[in-house]
Design a protein around this motif. Sequence first.
Motif, PDB file in Angstrom:
ATOM      1  N   MET A 224      69.532  38.979 -99.332  1.00  0.00           N
ATOM      2  CA  MET A 224      69.254  40.334 -99.202  1.00  0.00           C
ATOM      3  C   MET A 224      69.654  40.761 -97.892  1.00  0.00           C
ATOM      4  N   LEU A 225      69.299  40.008 -96.792  1.00  0.00           N
ATOM      5  CA  LEU A 225      69.609  40.187 -95.518  1.00  0.00           C
ATOM      6  C   LEU A 225      71.168  40.108 -95.242  1.00  0.00           C
ATOM      7  N   THR A 226      71.759  39.296 -95.680  1.00  0.00           N
ATOM      8  CA  THR A 226      73.125  39.201 -95.608  1.00  0.00           C
ATOM      9  C   THR A 226      73.930  40.334 -96.302  1.00  0.00           C
ATOM     10  N   TYR A 310      66.392  43.869-105.588  1.00  0.00           N
ATOM     11  CA  TYR A 310      65.351  42.994-105.219  1.00  0.00           C
ATOM     12  C   TYR A 310      64.753  42.338-106.388  1.00  0.00           C
ATOM     13  N   GLU A 311      64.148  43.219-107.149  1.00  0.00           N
ATOM     14  CA  GLU A 311      63.489  42.688-108.547  1.00  0.00           C
ATOM     15  C   GLU A 311      64.329  43.280-109.578  1.00  0.00           C
ATOM     16  N   MET A 312      64.372  42.448-110.658  1.00  0.00           N
ATOM     17  CA  MET A 312      65.257  42.898-111.626  1.00  0.00           C
ATOM     18  C   MET A 312      64.564  43.851-112.646  1.00  0.00           C
ATOM     19  N   PRO A 313      65.494  44.920-112.679  1.00  0.00           N
ATOM     20  CA  PRO A 313      64.748  45.975-113.776  1.00  0.00           C
ATOM     21  C   PRO A 313      64.513  45.234-115.233  1.00  0.00           C
ATOM     22  N   TYR A 314      63.817  45.743-116.122  1.00  0.00           N
ATOM     23  CA  TYR A 314      63.458  45.014-117.454  1.00  0.00           C
ATOM     24  C   TYR A 314      64.370  45.480-118.360  1.00  0.00           C
TER      25      TYR A 314
END
Length: 645
Positions: A224-226, A310-314
């Motif tokens: 994510m930082l990259t 960052y978190e996958m949607p469902y």
Amino acid sequence: MNHKTLTEAREALKKYWGYSTFREGQEEVIHAVLEQRDTMVLFPTGGGKSLCYQLPSVVTEGLTVVISPLVALMQDQVQQLNNRNIAATFINSSISSWEVEQRLVNARNGMYDLLYCAPERLQTTLWQAELPKLDINLIAIDEAHCISEWGHDFRPSYREIRPALESIAASVSWMALTATATPEVRTDIQNNLELSEPVVVSKGFDRPNLKWWVLSSEQKDQKMLTAVRRASNTGVGLIYAGTRRNCEELSSKIQKQLGIETESYHAGKEPGDREQIQQRWVEGNLPLVVATNAFGMGIDKADCRYVIHYEMPYSLEAYYQQAGRAGRDGEESFPLLLFKPSDLRIAEKRIKDSYPEREQLQRVYDALCDSLDLAVGSEMETAEELSIDLLSKRAGFSKRITRSALNVLNHLGIIELIEYITPRIGVHFIANRDYIRELISKSENERKRLFLDTLLRQFGGEAFAEMKYLDFDYVREKLNVSPNAVKKGLQVLQDHDQILQFHSRGDLPLVKLLEERQSVLRLSKKELEQHRNTLLKKLEYMQGYIETEGCREVYIRQYFGESQVRPCGHCDNCLSEKKGEVQFMDSDLLSIKQALSKGGKTIPHLCRQFGWSRSRVKKSLSYLIREEKVKVNEEKYIWANSTEN
């Protein structure tokens, strides 16, 4: 549509929105509406759906009623329309019953071009009494996928829209709008709303300027930082982090390690802070927001350059809608999904856990009704504030179970849960008007005198009968003081002068029972499990998107019912394949041909022979199989012209 009307529509487009021409599909929709045809609008996120009902409302007689499930979106759109000098308002459970009644009277008197309305409002006695008196020309149903149980955000109240408006159904035009509808959902929308030979206008689901990308890694923070470091040079961005904790931690990490100004956005923030963060981001004064999925609803920002999940949607619908907030201006933009295998297991568990047992639902429902002092058979007129913490203690459950139960009760149309509302301030004068006027005239404190006089004029006579709410920013602007000074001033008038009571809204969610209190919830096990199973099926499609080795845009467009779709050429899989082809054409062709011509080989054998990665071998072989130069016999790959069987 006659020439004069078309000219008027274009003039209105220029006058109110400042555009000289319509975007793709908009003129076709507006043409159909002005001919009083039913329409179904299938535009992607950022495709200009709202203009399709907003513009006809200012060039035709009568009222446009817009039905929307999102309080925040209603308020945002009404504010934007009012800023353009278009008369619009909304009614929902975030305002008092007196205010609802007053706005309906104004609508009856022709004071508005558009009236935004929550679907639950259509069932009320007041709405049904006023309905015959309203000169309604168009019913526009936004987020129409909520009608379908196959939609990613099914709401039972949406299936009651047509029955609630049956008395005027034949005399108005109907419009259904959505950004995310599979073929099954479209059919369900048309059947439920009984659209008569609707004009269907679809812009398709291709977004050629979006570079779809999935990055699988156990080191999500580092990736994510990259990604942020690289993407920040392109413009402002948005990260969907899933939880409040993630929002706070990632925001802090980005600022410390990259030095990029970043804010977190979630329900735990003060409403005023949330609004300020949103405004700064929209105006381009804040480079990055790390948010829960509520951020972005109804926000009109064209130049967001990247969206990172960052978190996958469902569901693929939710992902397409959120990722599609990037690049709405048509310029190159980057939606990136970060993923690790455990995400799928966690998602499946959360979906299953998010449906509490029937007994748990009953207990939370009873605790809620008791906290609202509602007896069996009692109804609620307006929404009340709700503390999840206090309700959890009362029900004897964790906050997670209590929250899940409330979400299910909301989904099933038993309660209305309003989470994101514009901050409002309520005032109830408890001293009589003459006393207050005397206090104003005798006050030696000029600032206090002006403060109280402005307050009296803004809240008016209704505030002597009950608590009257107004938008906090509106009140602050009229008082011409800081937000803190508004509350301090009201505190003095309440505690010291004892002439009024005040109350802030927006800090806590609002809740309203949509029917009278039941002694026992009428819910079957099948009813509870059906939607859960639909969500699990949608998660499978999301997994398919992540794991596909083909073009990601093709996968998305086929999911939404498009056929004969060609690879986009610029998603990560397409670019990887192209890269593989170049490597293969330059140097790998001869190596593979020589190796396989001498006999069948397995992938591990070829990896060892050439010292290549497994991925490089697989991509080369995939290309050769498509070109019919290589065939597979069990696990061995054979050159097609070799003699080996």
